[in-house]
Every structure is written in C-alpha cells, then in structure tokens.
Design a protein around this motif. Structure first.
Motif, PDB file in Angstrom:
ATOM      1  N   UNK A  77       0.944  -1.737  -0.019  1.00  0.00           N
ATOM      2  CA  UNK A  77      -0.016  -0.155   0.027  1.00  0.00           C
ATOM      3  C   UNK A  77       0.893   1.566  -0.346  1.00  0.00           C
ATOM      4  N   UNK A  78       1.819   1.016   0.606  1.00  0.00           N
ATOM      5  CA  UNK A  78       2.949   2.427   0.577  1.00  0.00           C
ATOM      6  C   UNK A  78       3.058   2.881  -0.131  1.00  0.00           C
ATOM      7  N   UNK A  79       4.100   1.147  -1.262  1.00  0.00           N
ATOM      8  CA  UNK A  79       4.304   1.447  -1.965  1.00  0.00           C
ATOM      9  C   UNK A  79       4.049   2.240  -3.354  1.00  0.00           C
ATOM     10  N   UNK A  80       2.568   1.418  -2.809  1.00  0.00           N
ATOM     11  CA  UNK A  80       1.486   2.228  -4.535  1.00  0.00           C
ATOM     12  C   UNK A  80       1.016   3.598  -3.840  1.00  0.00           C
ATOM     13  N   UNK A  81       1.501   4.537  -3.297  1.00  0.00           N
ATOM     14  CA  UNK A  81       1.289   5.693  -3.026  1.00  0.00           C
ATOM     15  C   UNK A  81       0.408   6.047  -1.933  1.00  0.00           C
ATOM     16  N   UNK A  82       0.360   5.377  -0.064  1.00  0.00           N
ATOM     17  CA  UNK A  82      -0.515   5.681   0.703  1.00  0.00           C
ATOM     18  C   UNK A  82       0.592   6.535   1.674  1.00  0.00           C
ATOM     19  N   UNK A  83      -0.147   7.210   2.052  1.00  0.00           N
ATOM     20  CA  UNK A  83       1.356   7.903   2.760  1.00  0.00           C
ATOM     21  C   UNK A  83       1.722   7.444   3.980  1.00  0.00           C
ATOM     22  N   UNK A  84       2.614   7.328   3.962  1.00  0.00           N
ATOM     23  CA  UNK A  84       3.277   7.153   5.237  1.00  0.00           C
ATOM     24  C   UNK A  84       2.527   6.848   6.461  1.00  0.00           C
ATOM     25  N   UNK A  85       2.998   8.522   6.524  1.00  0.00           N
ATOM     26  CA  UNK A  85       1.929   9.143   8.267  1.00  0.00           C
ATOM     27  C   UNK A  85       0.186   8.778   8.482  1.00  0.00           C
ATOM     28  N   UNK A  86      -0.825   8.279   6.902  1.00  0.00           N
ATOM     29  CA  UNK A  86      -1.882   7.943   7.368  1.00  0.00           C
ATOM     30  C   UNK A  86      -1.491   6.869   7.826  1.00  0.00           C
ATOM     31  N   UNK A  87      -1.223   5.996   6.747  1.00  0.00           N
ATOM     32  CA  UNK A  87      -0.629   4.835   6.632  1.00  0.00           C
ATOM     33  C   UNK A  87      -0.977   3.860   8.332  1.00  0.00           C
ATOM     34  N   UNK A  88      -0.071   4.893   8.833  1.00  0.00           N
ATOM     35  CA  UNK A  88       0.370   4.534  10.085  1.00  0.00           C
ATOM     36  C   UNK A  88      -1.275   4.541  11.895  1.00  0.00           C
ATOM     37  N   UNK A  89      -1.586   6.174  10.852  1.00  0.00           N
ATOM     38  CA  UNK A  89      -3.237   6.010  11.449  1.00  0.00           C
ATOM     39  C   UNK A  89      -4.250   5.045  11.468  1.00  0.00           C
ATOM     40  N   UNK A  90      -4.836   4.632   9.720  1.00  0.00           N
ATOM     41  CA  UNK A  90      -5.635   3.945   8.816  1.00  0.00           C
ATOM     42  C   UNK A  90      -4.972   2.339   9.177  1.00  0.00           C
ATOM     43  N   UNK A  91      -3.709   2.101   9.642  1.00  0.00           N
ATOM     44  CA  UNK A  91      -3.689   0.469  10.370  1.00  0.00           C
ATOM     45  C   UNK A  91      -4.663   0.520  11.807  1.00  0.00           C
ATOM     46  N   UNK A  92      -5.006   1.068  12.753  1.00  0.00           N
ATOM     47  CA  UNK A  92      -5.435   1.568  13.537  1.00  0.00           C
ATOM     48  C   UNK A  92      -6.269   0.627  14.044  1.00  0.00           C
ATOM     49  N   UNK A  93      -7.030   0.610  12.143  1.00  0.00           N
ATOM     50  CA  UNK A  93      -7.971  -0.623  12.134  1.00  0.00           C
ATOM     51  C   UNK A  93      -7.900  -1.616  13.004  1.00  0.00           C
ATOM     52  N   UNK A  94      -6.925  -1.855  13.200  1.00  0.00           N
ATOM     53  CA  UNK A  94      -6.876  -3.877  13.551  1.00  0.00           C
ATOM     54  C   UNK A  94      -7.616  -3.737  14.635  1.00  0.00           C
ATOM     55  N   UNK A  95      -7.629  -1.892  15.835  1.00  0.00           N
ATOM     56  CA  UNK A  95      -7.931  -2.779  17.219  1.00  0.00           C
ATOM     57  C   UNK A  95      -9.750  -3.288  17.644  1.00  0.00           C
ATOM     58  N   UNK A  96     -10.797  -2.117  16.232  1.00  0.00           N
ATOM     59  CA  UNK A  96     -11.873  -2.036  15.575  1.00  0.00           C
ATOM     60  C   UNK A  96     -12.048  -3.726  15.345  1.00  0.00           C
ATOM     61  N   UNK A  97     -11.274  -4.578  14.697  1.00  0.00           N
ATOM     62  CA  UNK A  97     -11.571  -5.338  13.784  1.00  0.00           C
ATOM     63  C   UNK A  97     -11.618  -6.496  14.527  1.00  0.00           C
ATOM     64  N   UNK A  98     -10.006  -6.524  16.195  1.00  0.00           N
ATOM     65  CA  UNK A  98     -10.282  -7.335  16.473  1.00  0.00           C
ATOM     66  C   UNK A  98     -11.345  -7.706  17.682  1.00  0.00           C
ATOM     67  N   UNK A  99     -12.180  -6.629  18.008  1.00  0.00           N
ATOM     68  CA  UNK A  99     -12.998  -6.446  18.383  1.00  0.00           C
ATOM     69  C   UNK A  99     -13.759  -7.315  18.416  1.00  0.00           C
ATOM     70  N   UNK A 100     -14.258  -6.819  16.373  1.00  0.00           N
ATOM     71  CA  UNK A 100     -15.252  -7.377  15.939  1.00  0.00           C
ATOM     72  C   UNK A 100     -15.621  -9.036  15.975  1.00  0.00           C
ATOM     73  N   UNK A 101     -13.793  -9.507  15.499  1.00  0.00           N
ATOM     74  CA  UNK A 101     -13.524 -10.845  14.811  1.00  0.00           C
ATOM     75  C   UNK A 101     -13.190 -11.729  16.392  1.00  0.00           C
ATOM     76  N   UNK A 102     -13.437 -11.431  17.934  1.00  0.00           N
ATOM     77  CA  UNK A 102     -13.290 -11.913  18.798  1.00  0.00           C
ATOM     78  C   UNK A 102     -14.686 -12.344  18.815  1.00  0.00           C
ATOM     79  N   UNK A 103     -15.747 -11.694  18.274  1.00  0.00           N
ATOM     80  CA  UNK A 103     -17.078 -12.333  18.984  1.00  0.00           C
ATOM     81  C   UNK A 103     -17.185 -13.733  18.559  1.00  0.00           C
ATOM     82  N   UNK A 104     -16.419 -13.833  17.009  1.00  0.00           N
ATOM     83  CA  UNK A 104     -16.508 -15.004  17.142  1.00  0.00           C
ATOM     84  C   UNK A 104     -15.925 -16.343  18.225  1.00  0.00           C
ATOM     85  N   UNK A 105     -15.228 -15.798  18.980  1.00  0.00           N
ATOM     86  CA  UNK A 105     -14.602 -16.776  19.843  1.00  0.00           C
ATOM     87  C   UNK A 105     -15.546 -16.329  21.589  1.00  0.00           C
TER      88      UNK A 105
END
Length: 325
Positions: A79-107
């Motif tokens: 993504x960064x190689x294709x043009x995602x600004x590295x600073x903005x990537x550091x913010x968007x990848x924080x989506x891992x937190x809500x994704x983790x909560x939602x995946x946790x519902x499966x368990x």
C-alpha cells in the motif's frame, strides 16, 4: 508510572513511529513484498538458534505469523509503495483494534457500549479519509491498508487464543513463519531475482540507506521496542501502559511531515484524530477498582497487547500498538 518508565514508554512510541519512515526509505531500495520477507528473515535465523520456543499450540503460532506477519506486512508495504502516505498509513492501520473486537465475537467475546462508541468513531474517521482520497487519489492503497489491519487483527485473536507462557518469545518466534510464504509471493509478483538483486546492491554506497532501514525495522522496532514494552507490561497494568501506543501515529505523521513532506489537510487531520480517539476510547478500560480486571498487565508486546491467561472477561480492552510497521 515512574518518570523513567514514562520516558521509556514514549521512547518505544518514537521507535515504532519511526518505523513508518524506515519503511518508506526501504521501499525506495527494495520491492515491497521482498522487503517484508527480509524484515522477518533477519529475525528468524537468530530466533531459531538462540530463543527457546514458547509453549503454545503450533496452529496459533502459525495463524499469528500468517495474519500479523504475512497479510499485514505484505499488504501494508504494498500500500505504501503504491502511494499510501506513510503517516496516514500509521493511522488507518489502527483499524486493527475495532477489527480485533469484531473478530473476537466469533470466540464468544463481548463488546461493551464504550467499545461500540470507539468502533463507530474510528469507522467514521476512516470513512472520512476514504471520501477525501476518492476525490483526488486511488482508493486501492487505502483498501490494502485496511486489509493489512484485518490481518493484524487476525494475529491478535490468534495470540489471545494461544495464551503464551512468555509473550516476548511468542512474538519473536512468530517471525519464523512469514519468510517462506513472503519470499514465494515475492518471487511470483516481483520476479525471482529482483529482490535478491536489490539486496546485493544495498551493500554498496547507493543502497546503504535501504539496508539501514531494513535493519531498523527488524531490530530497533522489534527487539528493542518490544523488549522495553514487555518489561513495562510486567511492571504495570496494561491499561496504564497501552495508551502510550497512541503516540505512534502522532510520531509517524510528524516525522512524515518533516522528512517526507507529507502534508495533512484539515480534513485529513480531523479524520485521523477521529480514528486515533476512537481506538483509544474503544480499547482502554474505564475506571475499575484497584485490583480489578487487568491487574496482571500481561499481554503481547507490540503490535498487539492481547489479554493474558485468566483475563478473558474484557479481552479487547488492550490498546493495539503500531509497532514494527
């Protein structure tokens, strides 16, 4: 926390924030998938030779390595190689937190009202970022970054299910999993000799910056950063330590602005702030009585801090940190 330990927590956030700058520099010298493979290979060899294997089921170690290592890093670097600004990537990848909560519902994990508010705020911020990028830039890098965050979340869930006896060893042994699939993927997408040719050139004067960037992402971010973070988690409750990880995107955005001339519009700044605040709200505990849940402070060192053994009541309350990107 003592002043010394607060400074150490800030140091870790700086180390992890600088990772995004190192990745951007590394991508100027290496193909993205090959760079992600090398990032783990540098660690994997000494880990196999010198670090005792953690006492966990092999399947959780493999799933953690595939999710956090292969999916997250391959897609994030691409993504960064294709043009995602590295600073903005550091913010968007924080989506891992809500994704983790939602995946946790499966368990069978539960999501509190506070966490729902945090998820909603983070999703609103990411949607706002997507709207702005759709007006003047390709959406593919943003989508790849979100998928990278999903891979990170998969790793988080696997690490919680593994319940490692030694979190740092578990995090280090995870690096043994990604090199082979990433090298195979690099050979398929980037050519079998392209990455190795770039690696050879990195030992010359023109490629030295790329080699330094590679070593930084492997050693400073993982070994030094994770080592300090794990020590702090042993001394304090996770809810005390984890919020410092929210300094990572702040550092990454600031460094990208200074060294890479990545400018944030007012819209991007507000949207990014919404993501960071949403993650902070959704992944930190509210006030709890002394000695309440979370008192052990056990968890994985960056990039995730999953609940340790015996802490399944609020397993998504740890703040995800963006270490090692």
């Amino acid at each position: 926390m003592s002043v010394r330990d607060r400074l150490l927590a800030v140091l870790v956030a700086v180390l992890w924030g600088l990772n995004f700058l190192a990745v951007r520099i590394g991508l100027d010298h290496f193909p993205p998938v090959f760079l992600s493979a090398m990032r783990f290979l540098v660690l994997a060899v000494p880990v196999v030779l010198f670090v005792p294997r953690p006492k966990v089921a092999a399947r959780w170690l493999v799933i953690y390595g595939l999710g956090f290592g292969v999916v997250q890093f391959a897609l994030l670097f691409l993504a960064i190689d294709l043009g995602m600004p590295s600073g903005q990537a550091s913010v968007v990848v924080q989506a891992s937190a809500p994704f983790t909560m939602l995946l946790g519902l499966l368990f069978g994990e539960r999501i509190s009202r506070r966490q729902l508010v945090g998820i909603a705020l983070a999703v609103l911020g990411m949607a706002a970022i997507a709207v702005e990028r759709a007006q003047g830039a390709a959406l593919l890098p943003l989508l790849l970054t979100l998928l990278a965050a999903l891979g990170w979340a998969m790793g988080n869930v696997a690490s919680r299910q593994a319940r490692p006896d030694h979190p740092l060893r578990f995090a280090l042994w995870m690096s043994v999993v990604p090199p082979v699939p990433l090298l195979a993927l690099s050979a398929l997408l980037e050519g079998p000799a392209t990455g190795w040719r770039a690696l050879g050139e990195s030992f010359g004067p023109a490629g030295a910056a790329g080699l330094v960037a590679l070593l930084y992402t492997s050693l400073a971010g993982t070994v030094v950063g994770s080592g300090i973070w794990t020590t702090l988690l042993k001394r304090y409750e996770a809810g005390t330590v984890a919020p410092f990880s929210m300094l990572v995107p702040v550092v990454a955005v600031a460094v990208a602005w200074v060294f890479l001339d990545e400018r944030l519009t007012a819209w991007s700044a507000v949207s990014s702030a919404a993501v960071v605040v949403g993650v902070l709200v959704g992944t930190t505990r509210g006030r709890t009585p002394a000695g309440g849940a979370g008192g052990s402070g056990r968890g994985l060192p960056g990039p995730a801090a999953p609940a340790g053994p015996g802490q399944s009541e609020e397993p998504t309350s740890r703040v995800q940190n963006t270490q090692r990107s």
